[in-house]
Design an enzyme around this catalytic site. Sequence first.
Site, mmCIF file in Angstrom:
data_model
loop_
_atom_site.group_PDB
_atom_site.id
_atom_site.type_symbol
_atom_site.label_atom_id
_atom_site.label_comp_id
_atom_site.label_asym_id
_atom_site.label_seq_id
_atom_site.Cartn_x
_atom_site.Cartn_y
_atom_site.Cartn_z
ATOM 1 N N HIS A 12 0.800 -1.233 0.000
ATOM 2 C CA HIS A 12 0.000 0.000 0.000
ATOM 3 C C HIS A 12 0.825 1.270 0.000
ATOM 4 C CE1 HIS A 12 -3.965 -1.872 0.960
ATOM 5 N NE2 HIS A 12 -3.177 -2.797 1.481
ATOM 6 N N LYS A 56 -8.317 13.984 5.271
ATOM 7 C CA LYS A 56 -7.458 12.809 5.208
ATOM 8 C C LYS A 56 -6.449 12.943 6.332
ATOM 9 C CE LYS A 56 -6.321 14.128 0.951
ATOM 10 N NZ LYS A 56 -6.302 13.068 -0.029
ATOM 11 N N ARG A 57 -5.646 11.893 6.581
ATOM 12 C CA ARG A 57 -4.607 12.039 7.593
ATOM 13 C C ARG A 57 -3.714 13.228 7.246
ATOM 14 N NH1 ARG A 57 -4.280 8.181 11.968
ATOM 15 N NH2 ARG A 57 -2.245 9.112 12.301
ATOM 16 N N LYS A 59 0.948 14.597 1.743
ATOM 17 C CA LYS A 59 -0.413 14.903 1.285
ATOM 18 C C LYS A 59 -0.604 16.404 1.063
ATOM 19 C CE LYS A 59 -2.364 10.849 3.705
ATOM 20 N NZ LYS A 59 -3.025 9.982 2.702
ATOM 21 N N LYS A 118 -14.716 8.725 -2.952
ATOM 22 C CA LYS A 118 -15.951 9.063 -2.231
ATOM 23 C C LYS A 118 -16.458 10.443 -2.658
ATOM 24 C CE LYS A 118 -13.956 6.405 1.491
ATOM 25 N NZ LYS A 118 -13.138 6.488 2.716
ATOM 26 N N THR A 146 -8.490 6.912 -1.395
ATOM 27 C CA THR A 146 -9.842 6.376 -1.560
ATOM 28 C C THR A 146 -10.872 7.465 -1.262
ATOM 29 O OG1 THR A 146 -9.549 5.470 0.658
ATOM 30 C CG2 THR A 146 -9.429 3.913 -1.181
HETATM 31 O O1 H53 Z 1 -3.611 2.819 2.077
HETATM 32 C C1 H53 Z 1 -4.698 3.188 1.250
HETATM 33 C C2 H53 Z 1 -4.222 3.995 0.061
HETATM 34 C C3 H53 Z 1 -3.382 5.171 0.502
HETATM 35 C C4 H53 Z 1 -2.281 4.708 1.445
HETATM 36 C C5 H53 Z 1 -2.880 3.932 2.600
HETATM 37 C C6 H53 Z 1 -1.910 3.401 3.630
HETATM 38 C C7 H53 Z 1 -2.231 3.526 4.985
HETATM 39 O O2 H53 Z 1 -3.372 4.121 5.349
HETATM 40 C C8 H53 Z 1 -1.362 3.023 5.967
HETATM 41 C C9 H53 Z 1 -0.220 2.374 5.608
HETATM 42 C C10 H53 Z 1 0.094 2.224 4.270
HETATM 43 O O3 H53 Z 1 1.190 1.556 3.918
HETATM 44 C C11 H53 Z 1 -0.753 2.744 3.288
HETATM 45 O O4 H53 Z 1 -1.577 5.818 1.913
HETATM 46 O O5 H53 Z 1 -2.832 5.813 -0.619
HETATM 47 O O6 H53 Z 1 -5.339 4.429 -0.665
HETATM 48 C C12 H53 Z 1 -5.409 1.923 0.845
HETATM 49 O O7 H53 Z 1 -4.696 1.208 -0.095
#
Ligand code: H53
Length: 838
Positions: free
Chosen positions: A373, A564-565, A570, A676, A672
């Site tokens: 991810h 978002k976080r 970001k 939305k 994601t």
């Molecule tokens: O995963 C999302 C992605 C997003 C990515 C996130 C993510 C985390 O929330 C935590 C750890 C990690 O390695 C990745 O930042 O871009 O959409 C689901 O795939």
Amino acid sequence: MNQPQVVSPNSGRGPDDEPDSPTRRLRHAFLHHLFYTQGKFPALATKTDYYLALAHTVRDRLLQRWISTANEYTKNGSRTVAYLSAEFLMGPHLGNNLINLGLFDDARKSMSELGLNLDDLLYEEEEPGLGNGGLGRLAACFIDSLATLEIPAVGYGIRYEFGIFHQTLVDGWQVEKTDKWLRYGNPWELARPEWSVTVKLGGHTERMQDNSGQLHVRWVPNRTVLGVPYDTPILGYRNNTANTLRLWKAEAPEAFDFAVFNRGDYQGAVNQKVVSENLSKVLYPNDEHVEGKELRLAQQYFFVSCSLQDMLRIMKTQHVPLHEFHEKFAVQLNDTHPAIGVAELMRLLTDEHQMHWNQAWDITRKTFGYTNHTLLPEALERWPLELFKRVLPRHLEIIYEINARFLDEVRQRYFGDEARVTRMSLIEETGERYVRMAHLACVGSHAINGVAELHSELLKQDVLKDFHEMWPAKFGNKTNGVTPRRWIALANPRLTRLISGAIGEGWIKRLEELRQLEPFALDPNFRAGWREIKRANKRDLSDVIRKRCGVAVDPSSMFDVQVKRIHEYKRQHLSALHIIGLYHRLKTNPNLEMTPRTFIFGGKAAPGYWMAKLIIRLITSIGEVVNRDPAVRDKLRVVFLPNFSVTNGQRIYPAADLSEQISTAGKEASGTGNMKFAMNGALTIGTMDGANIEIREQVGAENFFLFGLTAHEVATVRGNGYRPQDYLDGNAELREVISLIRHGYFSRGDGELFRPLVDSLVNHDPYCLFADYQSYADAHERVGTAYRDSEDWTRMSILNSARSGLFSSDRTIAEYCRDIWNVQPVQVPILSHEDVRV
Ligand code: H53
């Protein structure tokens, strides 16, 4: 809240009742639970009592499906997906279950007949915040889609006692409060202590020979903990499937040590309980940043071992032979957090079930799939060898063995290429030694995927290049998706009614059908309806903002949202710089024509991530100045909504006009939230990053506001010795912006407060904000102009929704089923307790 008119469970009749209508039955059951589950009558009942009474009413209706599903899967010995994830960010269950059962409107009616408001009750649910952000929420969307597609599946994770912290703002700073989500009990789960398992930790290993000369390894742990499963049913949308989310709670094998107690050590007697329970006590609040803590490794191992042992138990009850493990279960690793599963399955098969190594390895590799991810180096998990050995001595030996065999293979394939061997090893040996979890996951899986097209490509070219060269066929892409049940049907009931009125309800299960909306984009009546809904959703959100932030915002201004976080990559601070730029323009030219904008931010910063916290402070500081300034207040508002969560997201996405997806290209794996927003008719301003690229491709470049460097250009600019100062020198507005911050304009004259942020940008700017500033500001100009033509904006908004069908998690899950899991749907007939013989 009004008091219900009815006080006896037997008199649950409303004003104009048919004797056996669904609303009457719901009302009756609700009052039954108010009396006999909550033990309350209306005069003493709290809102929570009413919520719980309704939750139990709904739960009863789930259980029949759940039992029917379990019965069918057991009878058929169905092939099952096991989704292993350290996080499941579920969001509140009640509303979603009502939607999936098709009972939402009946519930609203029956509650209102009792003088209760369904929305108030829904709002009482404390959401299970067992995740940080995208990764955990993706897991939640996936199990929703698995149930909707009737795929036998179990989600395995940890039942954290404290989920993601509750964010408050004090003097504009983030302050964390403990999340006590279990305070009033959890009506959605059932404990299954009868299926508890034991997990070993620490200690050492011993070797011994049996009579036939065979060598056996014994792991002598220095402690054991009990994993107790708590099951939550996960309903499919309007079908009979109810899959299971199985979360493990850690307990001490003995709650109370009498031997120690009798020696007079009262504290020591409960100590083991405390230490054991620590394992599932709290979610680590870092998103995409590993901390390398021993407890975290123990947590990961704990839930993975519990889950694999649980699968072995299920095989036993269904009489499936051990060597068919990979035929019974397809196990997906959600990031590297559960990657220890590769070594654990090897241990269970070889040490505990005496299987031969080669056969066990063959089964293991056929069992696991691995989803990556992230490309961020700080998010790639590696464990210091010493720490790893302390917690999992036997697993380290197994990993050495896997590594030795694997590196033999590498040497054979790439004769003489020792540099490659070093790069690919499961153990990092340059400097301090580490176990590389991503490498373990790659070697132990038959399939490896990224989560958007660009991300999957970059994985192959960069982070996992060597693995891709060795096993190209293992690699694939599965672009993320989100569930339209929660993110449209539940979150945006007004839009749901309008869409279903136009094209029927099929889209909720087959989101591609939203394409049928395209012609309506040209229909002035439909557009007026669409606009009115957005306006109503914005009014609702304005009320929330007024209550929570004390700021009045104008629903006719453009709602420009970034939720978002909080993370430097970001680039919430890029938006902050731009807002200051707009402010500066307005101050220097009070008659400037500008589309009135409300900037809405939300998101949590990891408690130890100082720079992210400072970014929050910058945003709240800008808000304090701008919102109070009469010269600009009609044109600009800035709010930071505290505690962004699934619950809050459900109110925010439907009210957005503009979706900010402005990460540095090449950094956001997918995103994601971007999906939305688009589904709910927001237009995107974004970079060529993650799934933005595919969203733009779907909705059409002309309906998307693109800006910024591409991933390739970012790499080139950085490779050529990026100098942010050059961009500053070349951009007068950016210089003004930085100078205002530096001189304390947003910090009551305190020039020190934001110095770390400014210095980092001016001297390093690791995420290229300065390089993208002008392009971003220009894109915003185009946005402003476009928004003023409200007919055309509405047309684009409708097209964004209509063309978002690809981003349903149903599509994503169907692809996983076809390409990775090789699993088929199983239709569930409803079983009544009257059909059952004991
Ligand atoms: O995963 C999302 C992605 C997003 C990515 C996130 C993510 C985390 O929330 C935590 C750890 C990690 O390695 C990745 O930042 O871009 O959409 C689901 O795939």
